[in-house]
Design an enzyme around this catalytic site. Structure first.
Site, short mmCIF file in Angstrom:
data_model
loop_
_atom_site.label_atom_id
_atom_site.label_comp_id
_atom_site.label_asym_id
_atom_site.label_seq_id
_atom_site.Cartn_x
_atom_site.Cartn_y
_atom_site.Cartn_z
N SER A 124 0.84 -1.20 0.00
CA SER A 124 0.00 0.00 0.00
C SER A 124 0.87 1.25 0.00
O SER A 124 1.97 1.26 0.59
CB SER A 124 -0.86 -0.02 1.26
OG SER A 124 -1.51 1.21 1.43
N TYR A 149 -2.53 -1.41 10.65
CA TYR A 149 -2.71 -1.99 9.31
C TYR A 149 -1.53 -1.61 8.41
O TYR A 149 -0.93 -2.46 7.75
CB TYR A 149 -4.03 -1.51 8.67
CG TYR A 149 -4.03 -1.74 7.18
CD1 TYR A 149 -4.18 -3.01 6.67
CD2 TYR A 149 -3.83 -0.67 6.29
CE1 TYR A 149 -4.14 -3.23 5.29
CE2 TYR A 149 -3.79 -0.88 4.93
CZ TYR A 149 -3.95 -2.16 4.43
OH TYR A 149 -3.88 -2.39 3.08
N LYS A 153 1.77 -3.87 6.46
CA LYS A 153 2.24 -3.82 5.07
C LYS A 153 3.73 -3.50 5.04
O LYS A 153 4.51 -4.12 4.31
CB LYS A 153 1.46 -2.76 4.28
CG LYS A 153 0.00 -3.09 4.08
CD LYS A 153 -0.17 -4.29 3.20
CE LYS A 153 -1.58 -4.82 3.17
NZ LYS A 153 -1.71 -6.15 2.58
P1 NAD Z 1 -10.76 -7.67 0.62
O1 NAD Z 1 -11.04 -7.68 2.09
O2 NAD Z 1 -11.89 -7.48 -0.30
O3 NAD Z 1 -9.98 -9.02 0.20
C1 NAD Z 1 -9.11 -9.68 1.07
C2 NAD Z 1 -9.53 -11.14 1.13
O4 NAD Z 1 -8.65 -11.83 2.05
C3 NAD Z 1 -10.96 -11.33 1.66
O5 NAD Z 1 -11.71 -12.09 0.74
C4 NAD Z 1 -10.77 -12.07 2.98
O6 NAD Z 1 -11.81 -12.97 3.24
C5 NAD Z 1 -9.42 -12.76 2.78
N1 NAD Z 1 -8.71 -13.07 4.00
C6 NAD Z 1 -8.44 -12.24 5.05
N2 NAD Z 1 -7.75 -12.90 5.99
C7 NAD Z 1 -7.57 -14.17 5.54
C8 NAD Z 1 -6.95 -15.33 6.07
N3 NAD Z 1 -6.42 -15.35 7.30
N4 NAD Z 1 -6.94 -16.46 5.33
C9 NAD Z 1 -7.52 -16.49 4.11
N5 NAD Z 1 -8.13 -15.43 3.56
C10 NAD Z 1 -8.16 -14.28 4.27
O7 NAD Z 1 -9.64 -6.56 0.39
P2 NAD Z 1 -9.10 -5.92 -0.99
O8 NAD Z 1 -9.53 -4.50 -1.04
O9 NAD Z 1 -9.39 -6.82 -2.12
O10 NAD Z 1 -7.55 -5.91 -0.67
C11 NAD Z 1 -6.70 -6.97 -1.09
C12 NAD Z 1 -5.32 -6.72 -0.56
O11 NAD Z 1 -4.86 -5.46 -1.03
C13 NAD Z 1 -5.24 -6.64 0.97
O12 NAD Z 1 -4.05 -7.26 1.40
C14 NAD Z 1 -5.22 -5.16 1.24
O13 NAD Z 1 -4.58 -4.86 2.45
C15 NAD Z 1 -4.44 -4.65 0.05
N6 NAD Z 1 -4.71 -3.23 -0.25
C16 NAD Z 1 -6.00 -2.83 -0.42
C17 NAD Z 1 -6.26 -1.48 -0.69
C18 NAD Z 1 -7.67 -0.98 -0.83
O14 NAD Z 1 -7.88 0.22 -0.70
N7 NAD Z 1 -8.66 -1.83 -1.10
C19 NAD Z 1 -5.21 -0.57 -0.81
C20 NAD Z 1 -3.90 -1.03 -0.64
C21 NAD Z 1 -3.67 -2.39 -0.36
C1 WQD Z 2 -9.94 9.40 0.74
C2 WQD Z 2 -10.23 10.89 0.96
C3 WQD Z 2 -10.59 11.44 3.25
C4 WQD Z 2 -14.31 9.19 3.71
C5 WQD Z 2 -7.14 4.47 2.72
C6 WQD Z 2 -6.08 3.78 3.56
C7 WQD Z 2 -4.93 3.37 2.71
C8 WQD Z 2 -5.39 2.54 1.49
C9 WQD Z 2 -6.51 3.18 0.76
C10 WQD Z 2 -5.18 0.22 2.05
C11 WQD Z 2 -9.51 11.46 2.18
C12 WQD Z 2 -11.85 11.68 2.45
C13 WQD Z 2 -13.16 9.75 3.20
C14 WQD Z 2 -15.40 10.04 4.06
C15 WQD Z 2 -14.11 11.94 3.35
N1 WQD Z 2 -5.90 1.27 1.91
N2 WQD Z 2 -13.07 11.10 3.03
N3 WQD Z 2 -15.25 11.37 3.87
O1 WQD Z 2 -7.46 7.47 3.62
O2 WQD Z 2 -6.62 7.95 1.26
O3 WQD Z 2 -6.58 5.64 2.13
O4 WQD Z 2 -7.56 3.57 1.68
O5 WQD Z 2 -4.01 0.09 1.99
O6 WQD Z 2 -4.07 2.64 3.53
O7 WQD Z 2 -5.66 4.68 4.58
O8 WQD Z 2 -8.75 6.66 1.57
O9 WQD Z 2 -11.11 6.58 0.89
O10 WQD Z 2 -10.56 6.69 3.37
O11 WQD Z 2 -10.18 8.70 1.95
O12 WQD Z 2 -14.03 13.15 3.20
O13 WQD Z 2 -16.45 9.59 4.57
O14 WQD Z 2 -11.64 11.04 1.23
O15 WQD Z 2 -10.42 12.43 4.23
O16 WQD Z 2 -9.15 12.79 1.86
P1 WQD Z 2 -7.32 7.04 2.21
P2 WQD Z 2 -10.22 7.07 1.97
#
Ligand code: NAD
Ligand code: WQD
Length: 334
Positions: A124, A149, A153
């Protein structure tokens, strides 16, 4: 080539399965279904017309993953499985460190035992902390994360790099995502978080379907063009395609490589609200609230390295992200 996708029924994982199948890869998925549903398997298969092998397995129960490795030989693993709710990780750090870190250690031990030492890891942009420069390049040093969290990562990036450093048969690609939004054009796959969403687009969708009365905009006094926070929103299908390109990288090198996956464009909260309203011809009521703790004013990627080395760049614009998000919301959230 056969790819293991952990967390493959989740939001990003399911879209990545579709793109892998479309490119002719064989796909095996395991997930414990903690944050996703088994129906996603059928949806992936109906979109692609291809089959995937699904296993219900939990990374915390190493033996539950063993049949996956007994039954298949993988060319690479794409590792999505993990917990991802920032706020929850502050309340339950043990849960997050245990699931994400112990789970990944268990996975890596099995990969090593079965001789598959290539991993693409869902990292991330949060690992940069407060980045030294905007747009953020991969040369920016990692920083202090504002929540457990994020630390999982950051620590897992270090752990995977150490494993590769100790054994050069390993190949590691660390993908640092910016803000994934959008959904599959079929409206079958998308993100539907449990409870009240923390992230912007899922929150907007709940307002749009009438489940929540209005959006709270967290701060309008940032040093940005309209005062609201600026982020790099990327269509989840573009993100998924980045993983397909990364497969070529991870199977052809024995290094650690790190890439930002973002568009390079920064949009404010109000840009997103307006774009969503325009793309879908509806109104999103909002009011300005105080800043959210830990938020930065502006955060977007320099995606040049991924373009040069993976041959990947995001294609979908904000209008498309908003249209696809809404199509999914209408079908699934109302
Ligand atoms: P998601 O929650 O939709 O998918 C993650 C999946 O992992 C889920 O289906 C969950 O059931 C499974 N899971 C969790 N713990 C598990 C375990 N112990 N064993 C087996 N399965 C397990 O999330 P996503 O948005 O698809 O994110 C996927 C990956 O990308 C995650 O590692 C997340 O941290 C990372 N990521 C997501 C974002 C985002 O904003 N969505 C941003 C940066 C990084
Ligand atoms: C985006 C913008 C908020 C909600 C997060 C995680 C990051 C990554 C992606 C996993 C910001 C604003 C939000 C609301 C708002 N995930 N906001 N009202 O914080 O950039 O990133 O998701 O790795 O680790 O921190 O994303 O969608 O929460 O916010 O005004 O109800 O929207 O302040 O400017 P963020 P977000």
């Amino acid at each position: 080539m056969k790819i293991l996708v952990t967390g493959g029924t989740g939001y990003i994982g399911s879209h990545t399965c579709v793109e892998l199948l479309n490119k002719g890869f064989e796909v095996v998925v395991f997930d414990n279904l903690y944050n996703s549903k088994i129906e996603v398997v059928d949806k992936i298969e109906s979109i692609t017309g291809k089959k995937i092998a699904f296993y219900k397995a939990d990374m915390l129960d190493k033996e539950s993953m063993r049949p996956v490795f007994e039954d298949h030989t993988f060319d690479a693993v794409i590792h999505f499985a993990g917990l991802k709710a920032v706020g929850e990780s502050v309340e339950k750090p043990l849960l997050y460190y245990q699931n994400n870190i112990t789970g990944t250690l268990n996975l890596c031990e099995l990969m090593s035992e079965y001789g598959c030492k290539r991993i693409i890891f869902s990292s991330s942009a949060t690992v940069y902390g407060e980045p030294e420069e905007i747009p953020v390049t991969e040369n920016c040093p990692k920083g202090a994360c504002s929540n457990p969290y994020g630390w999982t990562k950051s620590m897992l990036e270090q752990i995977l790099s150490d494993i590769q450093n100790s054994d050069h048969e390993w190949s590691v690609v660390l993908l640092r995502y910016f803000n994934p939004i959008g959904a599959h054009e079929s409206g079958l796959l998308g993100e539907s978080p449990n409870g009240i969403p923390n992230n912007l687009m899922p929150y907007i969708m709940q307002v749009a379907v009438g489940k929540l009365p209005e959006l709270g905009v967290f701060g309008d006094d940032y040093d940005t063009p309209d005062g609201t926070g600026v982020r790099d929103y990327i269509h989840v299908v573009d993100l998924a395609k980045g993983h397909v390109n990364a497969v070529e990288k991870v199977t052809s090198t024995n290094e650690v490589n790190v890439y930002n996956l973002g568009t390079g464009n920064g949009y404010s909260v109000l840009d997103i609200v307006k774009a969503f309203e325009k793309a879908n011809d509806l109104t999103i009521p909002y009011s300005i609230k105080p800043r959210r703790a830990g938020d930065l004013a502006s955060y977007y990627a320099n995606p040049k390295k991924a373009k040069e080395e993976l041959g990947w760049e995001a294609q979908y614009d904000l209008e498309r992200m908003c249209q696809d998000s809404w199509r999914f919301a209408k079908k699934n959230l109302s």
